[in-house]
Design an enzyme around this catalytic site. Structure first.
Site, PDB file in Angstrom:
ATOM      1  N   GLU A 124       0.832  -1.202   0.000  1.00  0.00           N
ATOM      2  CA  GLU A 124       0.000   0.000   0.000  1.00  0.00           C
ATOM      3  C   GLU A 124       0.871   1.258   0.000  1.00  0.00           C
ATOM      4  O   GLU A 124       1.938   1.301   0.612  1.00  0.00           O
ATOM      5  CB  GLU A 124      -0.936   0.005   1.213  1.00  0.00           C
ATOM      6  N   CYS A 137       3.574   8.758   0.750  1.00  0.00           N
ATOM      7  CA  CYS A 137       4.140   7.848   1.748  1.00  0.00           C
ATOM      8  C   CYS A 137       4.404   6.508   1.065  1.00  0.00           C
ATOM      9  O   CYS A 137       3.468   5.825   0.639  1.00  0.00           O
ATOM     10  CB  CYS A 137       3.168   7.689   2.915  1.00  0.00           C
ATOM     11  N   CYS A 144       6.584  -6.526   7.384  1.00  0.00           N
ATOM     12  CA  CYS A 144       7.598  -5.918   8.245  1.00  0.00           C
ATOM     13  C   CYS A 144       8.063  -6.938   9.273  1.00  0.00           C
ATOM     14  O   CYS A 144       7.291  -7.804   9.695  1.00  0.00           O
ATOM     15  CB  CYS A 144       7.011  -4.689   8.946  1.00  0.00           C
ATOM     16  N   CYS A 148       6.249  -3.706  15.864  1.00  0.00           N
ATOM     17  CA  CYS A 148       5.931  -2.632  16.813  1.00  0.00           C
ATOM     18  C   CYS A 148       4.486  -2.823  17.266  1.00  0.00           C
ATOM     19  O   CYS A 148       3.584  -2.999  16.449  1.00  0.00           O
ATOM     20  CB  CYS A 148       6.120  -1.266  16.163  1.00  0.00           C
ATOM     21  N   CYS A 151       1.400  -0.829  15.777  1.00  0.00           N
ATOM     22  CA  CYS A 151       1.380  -0.631  14.330  1.00  0.00           C
ATOM     23  C   CYS A 151       0.677  -1.791  13.632  1.00  0.00           C
ATOM     24  O   CYS A 151       1.012  -2.959  13.837  1.00  0.00           O
ATOM     25  CB  CYS A 151       2.822  -0.501  13.811  1.00  0.00           C
ATOM     26  N   SER A 240      12.298   7.384   7.311  1.00  0.00           N
ATOM     27  CA  SER A 240      11.973   7.101   8.700  1.00  0.00           C
ATOM     28  C   SER A 240      12.451   5.704   9.076  1.00  0.00           C
ATOM     29  O   SER A 240      12.181   4.741   8.370  1.00  0.00           O
ATOM     30  CB  SER A 240      10.461   7.191   8.919  1.00  0.00           C
ATOM     31  N   SER A 262      11.495   6.835  14.458  1.00  0.00           N
ATOM     32  CA  SER A 262      10.255   6.369  15.057  1.00  0.00           C
ATOM     33  C   SER A 262      10.559   6.033  16.524  1.00  0.00           C
ATOM     34  O   SER A 262      10.960   4.922  16.846  1.00  0.00           O
ATOM     35  CB  SER A 262       9.757   5.139  14.290  1.00  0.00           C
ATOM     36  N   HIS A 264       8.846   7.140  20.084  1.00  0.00           N
ATOM     37  CA  HIS A 264       7.669   6.691  20.825  1.00  0.00           C
ATOM     38  C   HIS A 264       7.867   6.420  22.320  1.00  0.00           C
ATOM     39  O   HIS A 264       6.892   6.149  23.019  1.00  0.00           O
ATOM     40  CB  HIS A 264       7.049   5.459  20.166  1.00  0.00           C
ATOM     41  N   ASN A 339      -3.684   6.102  15.734  1.00  0.00           N
ATOM     42  CA  ASN A 339      -4.731   5.761  14.780  1.00  0.00           C
ATOM     43  C   ASN A 339      -5.178   4.321  15.012  1.00  0.00           C
ATOM     44  O   ASN A 339      -4.385   3.397  14.857  1.00  0.00           O
ATOM     45  CB  ASN A 339      -4.210   5.927  13.350  1.00  0.00           C
ATOM     46  N   CYS A 382      -1.126   6.938   9.693  1.00  0.00           N
ATOM     47  CA  CYS A 382       0.133   6.402  10.203  1.00  0.00           C
ATOM     48  C   CYS A 382      -0.110   5.160  11.049  1.00  0.00           C
ATOM     49  O   CYS A 382      -0.915   5.170  11.979  1.00  0.00           O
ATOM     50  CB  CYS A 382       0.821   7.486  11.035  1.00  0.00           C
TER      51      CYS A 382
END
Length: 411
Positions: A124, A137, A144, A148, A151, A240, A262, A264, A339, A382
């Site tokens: 995507e 983006c 991945c 995380c 995510c 990133s 990233s 956090h 999100n 995100c």
């Protein structure tokens, strides 16, 4: 209102099926100039003495004019165009789905053909229009490895790295869909004005960890920033990373783009939970690598991304620890309202909490913008990307909307 467009009619599907069944040709997209010249000479269709000139022509057509068929390269002889078509490919990926958010954000689900013994893969890519600029983006991997915990992409296992061609194809196809290349009938020397671009910025913040695919990402970004082609300023390209420390210096030295971390969390115990790569590269090593980033200055600040998770990392004590951690680093701290996505256990911090957090950091001397959530209704925000592009049932979508309203109020 959210729009989902099916842009593959029966004729297009038939053409794609035919292409999938045919032997796969090498692509010229994503090759360096030297590699392209070598490929043309090796195929026997261009003598070595002409290779440099032919590469200049192809480079212009691919990256300035944005063509995806050799037949459109009108200043190249018909015989050479035919030979190029027989040996090489420059076609775009299949667009499985295009979704348009109520706020204008677009999300594409791209399908790339199988490579070797593998299978076709999907990723995507998201376009975010804003006042005075448009940001794309881009994904670097299918899935991945980092898991995380906040995510959505991290719930999908890594399938494979994307090639430089596939990384660039996201940019080229987005510009096609947005009308961001010159019209085909304009003079051959025409280019898209820098101020008029619909895609003015790109961020390597899509699916995957870019620094676990360093060489392909490097090649793609160097082509994207090449002044005789796509010509995006390196100041408008941001990579990133979740903290692959050994590759951070190389990113500045060999690619020269803007860096985002990233982050956090401001302590190892919490970051180990939120961003598990921290167990391998703890905060001390990560921050040290940031301090040594080539070209770091007040004009070239590092962006630290910080997702706001209710009752997890959003207290004033967390804000104080964050300021102390980054002391002396030219930095901007992007606060990202969490999100939601189906299956998550996290909630977004209350808006009042986010504002107090931002005020403290701003008063400490760091720019601390609160990122405006975009494309949530199409899972394009995100941390929400996932290549299956899950189609939610009505009940699931209503539940997701309720989560967003409860977590963010009018934000």
């Amino acid at each position: 209102m959210t729009f989902s467009l099916d842009i593959t009619d029966s004729n297009t599907r038939a053409a794609l099926a035919s292409r999938a069944a045919a032997p796969q040709k090498a692509s010229l997209v994503g090759l360096s100039r030297a590699e392209m010249a070598e490929a043309l000479v090796a195929a026997g269709i261009v003598p070595e003495r002409q290779a440099r000139m032919r590469v200049q022509q192809l480079w212009h057509w691919l990256y300035v004019r944005g063509v995806s068929e050799f037949s459109q390269m009108f200043n190249i002889s018909k015989d050479l165009r035919t030979a190029l078509h027989q040996h090489f490919a420059i076609a775009r990926p299949e667009i499985v789905e295009e979704q348009i958010s109520a706020d204008g954000t677009r999300k594409w689900l791209f399908r790339f053909p199988a490579r070797g013994a593998g299978r076709p893969v999907e990723i995507e890519t998201v376009y975010i229009p804003e006042e005075g600029r448009g940001t794309l983006c881009i994904s670097s991997q299918v899935g991945c490895t980092l898991t995380c915990s906040f995510c959505h992409t991290g719930t999908q296992k890594l399938v494979r790295n994307l090639t430089a061609e596939e990384i660039l194809a996201q940019l080229l196809t987005a510009r096609d869909r947005l009308g961001d290349f010159p019209d085909r009938d304009t003079p051959a020397g025409a280019i898209v004005p820098a101020d008029g671009r619909k895609v003015s910025n790109i961020v390597m913040m899509g699916m995957g960890e870019p620094l676990y695919n360093f060489e392909a990402v490097k090649q793609a970004l160097l082509i994207a920033s090449d002044g005789d082609g796509l010509a995006l300023s390196k100041r408008r390209i941001t990579l990133s990373t979740s903290g692959v420390v050994p590759e951070i210096f190389r990113t500045g030295e060999e690619i020269g783009v803007m860096l985002a971390i990233s982050l956090h969390a401001s302590n190892d115990d919490l970051r180990d939970l939120l961003v598990p790569i921290n167990k391998k590269y703890p905060l001390k090593d990560l921050i040290d690598a940031c301090r040594k980033y080539p070209g770091l200055s007040n004009a070239r600040r590092i962006t630290f991304e910080y997702v706001m998770l209710k009752d997890v990392n959003d207290s004033l004590e967390d804000a104080k620890a964050l300021v102390q951690l980054l002391k002396g680093i030219p930095a901007k701290i992007n606060l990202i309202p969490f999100n939601p996505w189906p299956g998550t256990n996290y909630q977004c911090s209350d808006w009042e909490t986010i504002e107090k957090f931002a005020d403290f950091i701003n008063n400490a001397g760091y720019a601390s913008p609160i990122r405006t959530p975009r494309g949530r209704d199409i899972l394009a925000a995100c941390g929400q990307l996932k290549s299956e592009s899950e189609r939610l049932k009505k009940s699931e979508r209503l539940a997701l909307e309720a989560m967003m309203i409860a977590g963010h109020g009018e934000a």
